[in-house]
Design an enzyme around this catalytic site. Structure first.
Site, short mmCIF file in Angstrom:
data_model
loop_
_atom_site.label_atom_id
_atom_site.label_comp_id
_atom_site.label_asym_id
_atom_site.label_seq_id
_atom_site.Cartn_x
_atom_site.Cartn_y
_atom_site.Cartn_z
N LEU A 40 0.73 -0.82 -0.19
CA LEU A 40 -0.21 0.01 0.06
C LEU A 40 0.84 1.42 -0.17
O LEU A 40 1.16 1.76 0.92
CB LEU A 40 -1.64 -0.29 1.18
CG LEU A 40 -2.40 -1.46 0.63
CD1 LEU A 40 -3.00 -1.13 2.93
CD2 LEU A 40 -2.80 -1.39 -0.40
N PHE A 86 2.27 -8.20 -9.84
CA PHE A 86 2.11 -6.87 -10.63
C PHE A 86 3.42 -5.56 -9.86
O PHE A 86 3.15 -4.63 -10.75
CB PHE A 86 1.04 -5.99 -10.58
CG PHE A 86 0.32 -6.94 -10.93
CD1 PHE A 86 -0.55 -6.94 -12.44
CD2 PHE A 86 -0.46 -8.17 -11.01
CE1 PHE A 86 -1.00 -7.84 -12.91
CE2 PHE A 86 -1.73 -9.12 -11.62
CZ PHE A 86 -2.12 -8.33 -12.84
N GLU A 89 7.42 0.80 -8.69
CA GLU A 89 6.82 1.93 -9.10
C GLU A 89 6.76 1.57 -10.70
O GLU A 89 6.84 1.33 -11.35
CB GLU A 89 7.92 2.49 -8.30
CG GLU A 89 7.66 2.04 -6.82
CD GLU A 89 7.13 3.33 -5.83
OE1 GLU A 89 6.07 4.51 -6.61
OE2 GLU A 89 6.41 2.92 -5.07
N THR A 136 6.61 -3.96 -19.10
CA THR A 136 5.98 -3.43 -19.93
C THR A 136 6.59 -3.41 -21.61
O THR A 136 7.11 -3.28 -21.36
CB THR A 136 6.13 -1.77 -19.03
OG1 THR A 136 5.60 -0.88 -20.26
CG2 THR A 136 7.17 -1.59 -19.13
N ASP A 137 5.76 -2.86 -22.11
CA ASP A 137 6.95 -2.25 -23.63
C ASP A 137 7.89 -0.60 -23.34
O ASP A 137 8.17 -1.09 -24.25
CB ASP A 137 5.30 -1.46 -24.64
CG ASP A 137 4.72 -1.09 -24.70
OD1 ASP A 137 4.54 0.27 -23.79
OD2 ASP A 137 4.15 0.13 -25.34
N GLU A 138 7.84 -0.56 -22.19
CA GLU A 138 8.33 0.06 -22.04
C GLU A 138 10.28 0.30 -22.36
O GLU A 138 11.36 0.08 -21.92
CB GLU A 138 8.28 1.25 -21.15
CG GLU A 138 6.44 2.46 -21.45
CD GLU A 138 7.24 3.11 -20.37
OE1 GLU A 138 7.76 3.90 -19.60
OE2 GLU A 138 5.46 3.84 -19.82
N TYR A 161 12.26 4.13 -15.20
CA TYR A 161 11.41 3.12 -14.60
C TYR A 161 11.70 2.14 -15.80
O TYR A 161 11.20 1.09 -15.01
CB TYR A 161 10.05 3.40 -14.88
CG TYR A 161 8.93 3.19 -14.47
CD1 TYR A 161 8.48 1.54 -14.37
CD2 TYR A 161 8.61 2.67 -16.29
CE1 TYR A 161 7.55 1.58 -14.43
CE2 TYR A 161 6.91 2.11 -16.89
CZ TYR A 161 6.48 1.13 -15.70
OH TYR A 161 5.91 0.56 -15.34
N LYS A 165 12.18 -2.08 -14.84
CA LYS A 165 11.14 -3.44 -15.24
C LYS A 165 12.32 -3.83 -16.19
O LYS A 165 11.88 -4.93 -16.08
CB LYS A 165 10.15 -2.59 -16.33
CG LYS A 165 9.49 -1.87 -14.95
CD LYS A 165 8.60 -2.49 -14.62
CE LYS A 165 7.71 -3.50 -15.17
NZ LYS A 165 7.09 -3.94 -13.32
N ASN A 190 0.45 0.60 -22.92
CA ASN A 190 -0.36 2.15 -21.98
C ASN A 190 -1.83 1.22 -21.95
O ASN A 190 -2.47 0.68 -22.66
CB ASN A 190 -0.78 2.87 -22.40
CG ASN A 190 1.04 3.90 -22.33
OD1 ASN A 190 1.90 3.45 -22.64
ND2 ASN A 190 0.87 5.14 -21.54
N VAL A 217 -0.34 19.05 -21.73
CA VAL A 217 1.07 18.37 -22.36
C VAL A 217 2.30 18.10 -22.78
O VAL A 217 2.59 19.88 -23.09
CB VAL A 217 -0.03 19.21 -23.54
CG1 VAL A 217 0.19 18.08 -24.87
CG2 VAL A 217 -1.43 18.52 -23.57
#
Ligand code: NAD
Ligand code: TDX
Length: 357
Positions: A40, A86, A89, A136-138, A161, A165, A190, A217
């Site tokens: 948490l 999962f 951060e 992730t695709d990142e 990040y 990962k 995403n 943006v």
């Protein structure tokens, strides 16, 4: 052959994708128990899971994936035969201002979880076992105007990040190669949908539009992301868990590329209509701001391996999914208000005696 888990350990199940996954998985698998291990952080919200309170097959444990003795105890006591990981951060902007926790949780925490899972699996106390790393695709870095990420694209992460990962993905690969551990790895594009923390683009837009606040943006707004509804992601994870061969890697995506500015305009226009505002009114809130450092230009996922091998495809069209998402946030403004005011932390404290970090 289909793998049928009897006892799942889900980490990070109080977050956006984890909570959606638990709801989806438990609705489809009535006999499987789910233990949700989540420490948490600011992103964990037990309000995402209130519908499961009292369900005898569901158990929440407040704890850290980096706590080896707790992880070992849960794996043994609950006779866990699948870990769906999962916990992380997850926000790129936070990784730029404070990378350390990303390495601690995403790399070191994942290593502890892997190591305890290896010991548990090798003890032979469960007949079969899977460790599914949610990635992730990142990790693939950034694309130019053409091409797609495939599972064979070399890892080239650009943010702290995505580097953290990628570090976890490489450890997962190493545990399979070195120990023969039955690991799986998914790399998704995403996500959007209910329970998305309003620091991320789509829920931030909805929240700010409702409150007539500026819509930041980054840069020229022409960066491209490939969007998938979170419930489609949940079904894809379940498919990989049950059907994929140990050691495999699968991309997950809906072939749904959007320039950021087009998403911003779309959400503005949907909310003009929903909120009874004049056509074009919400677009006046758009504010171009300084770009994110190292901002990846384009992500685009080739998910054909998942479709060809395991038969998965998205159920949502983007038009349907984004309209439903906007409506979910409008119908659940209390959830958003509690998150933005921090009141959801008090709910956690009432359940855990104030011991919330
Ligand atoms: P999130 O930030 O909403 O949730 C993360 C959860 O992990 C929170 O509940 C948090 O409390 C928990 N957590 C963090 N550190 C922990 C620790 N040390 N021990 C136990 N629990 C911990 O994240 P999300 O958007 O739901 O993403 C979930 C996973 O999916 C992440 O691994 C992320 O990298 C991956 N992913 C996300 C997206 C996306 O679009 N959001 C896309 C692809 C992959
Ligand atoms: O205020 C904003 N303005 C803006 O222009 C925010 C928050 C974002 N952006 C841009 C940056 C990105 O190009 O919108 C795009 C989406 O940004 P995020 O919602 O922060 O997501 P992204 O950085 O693409 O990462 C997300 O997808 C991959 C998740 O947060 C990751 O956890 C996941 O791995």
């Amino acid at each position: 052959m289909i793998f049928k888990p009897a006892a799942l350990l889900v980490t990070g199940g109080a977050g956006f994708i984890g909570s959606n996954f638990i709801h989806s998985f438990m609705a489809n698998n009535h006999r499987c128990t789910v233990t949700n291990l989540d420490c948490l952080t600011y992103a964990g919200n037990l309000k995402n899971l209130t519908a499961l309170e009292g369900n005898p097959n569901y158990r929440f444990v407040k704890g850290d994936i980096g706590d080896a003795s707790l992880v070992a105890r849960l794996l043994a006591e609950q006779k866990i035969d699948a870990v769906v990981h999962f916990a992380a951060e997850s926000h790129v902007d936070r990784s730029i201002t404070g990378p350390e926790i990303f390495v601690r949780t995403n790399v070191l925490g994942s290593q502890v979880l892997l190591e305890e899972s290896r010991k548990h699996w090798q003890s032979g106390s469960v007949a079969d076992f899977r460790f599914l790393q949610i990635s992730t695709d990142e990790v693939y870095g950034s694309l130019g105007t053409t091409g797609y990420f495939t599972e064979g694209t070399p890892l080239a992460p650009n943010s702290p990040y995505s580097a953290s990962k990628a570090g976890a993905d490489l450890l997962v690969r190493a545990y399979h190669e070195t120990f023969g551990m039955p690991t799986l790895n998914t790399r998704c594009s995403n996500n959007y949908g209910p329970y998305h923390f309003p620091e991320k683009l789509i829920p931030l837009l909805i929240h700010n539009i409702i409150n007539k606040k500026p819509l930041p943006v980054y840069g020229d707004g022409l960066n491209i992301r490939d969007w998938l509804h979170v419930r489609d992601h949940a079904v894809a994870i379940e498919t990989v868990l049950k059907k994929a061969a140990p050691g495999s890697v699968y991309n997950i995506g809906g072939n749904n590329e959007w320039k950021n500015i087009d998403i911003v305009n779309l959400v503005c226009d949907l909310l003009d209509e929903r909120l009874g505002r004049a056509c074009g009114e919400n677009r006046t809130l758009i504010s171009f701001v300084k770009d994110r450092p190292g901002h990846d230009r384009r992500y685009a996922i080739d998910a054909s391996r998942l479709k060809d091998d395991l038969g998965w495809g998205p159920a949502y069209t983007f038009e349907q999914g984004i309209a439903e998402t906007v409506d979910w946030y409008l119908a659940n403004q209390e959830w958003v208000a509690e998150v933005t005011s921090g009141a959801y932390r008090e709910y956690v404290a009432t359940q855990y005696g104030g011991g919330v970090s």
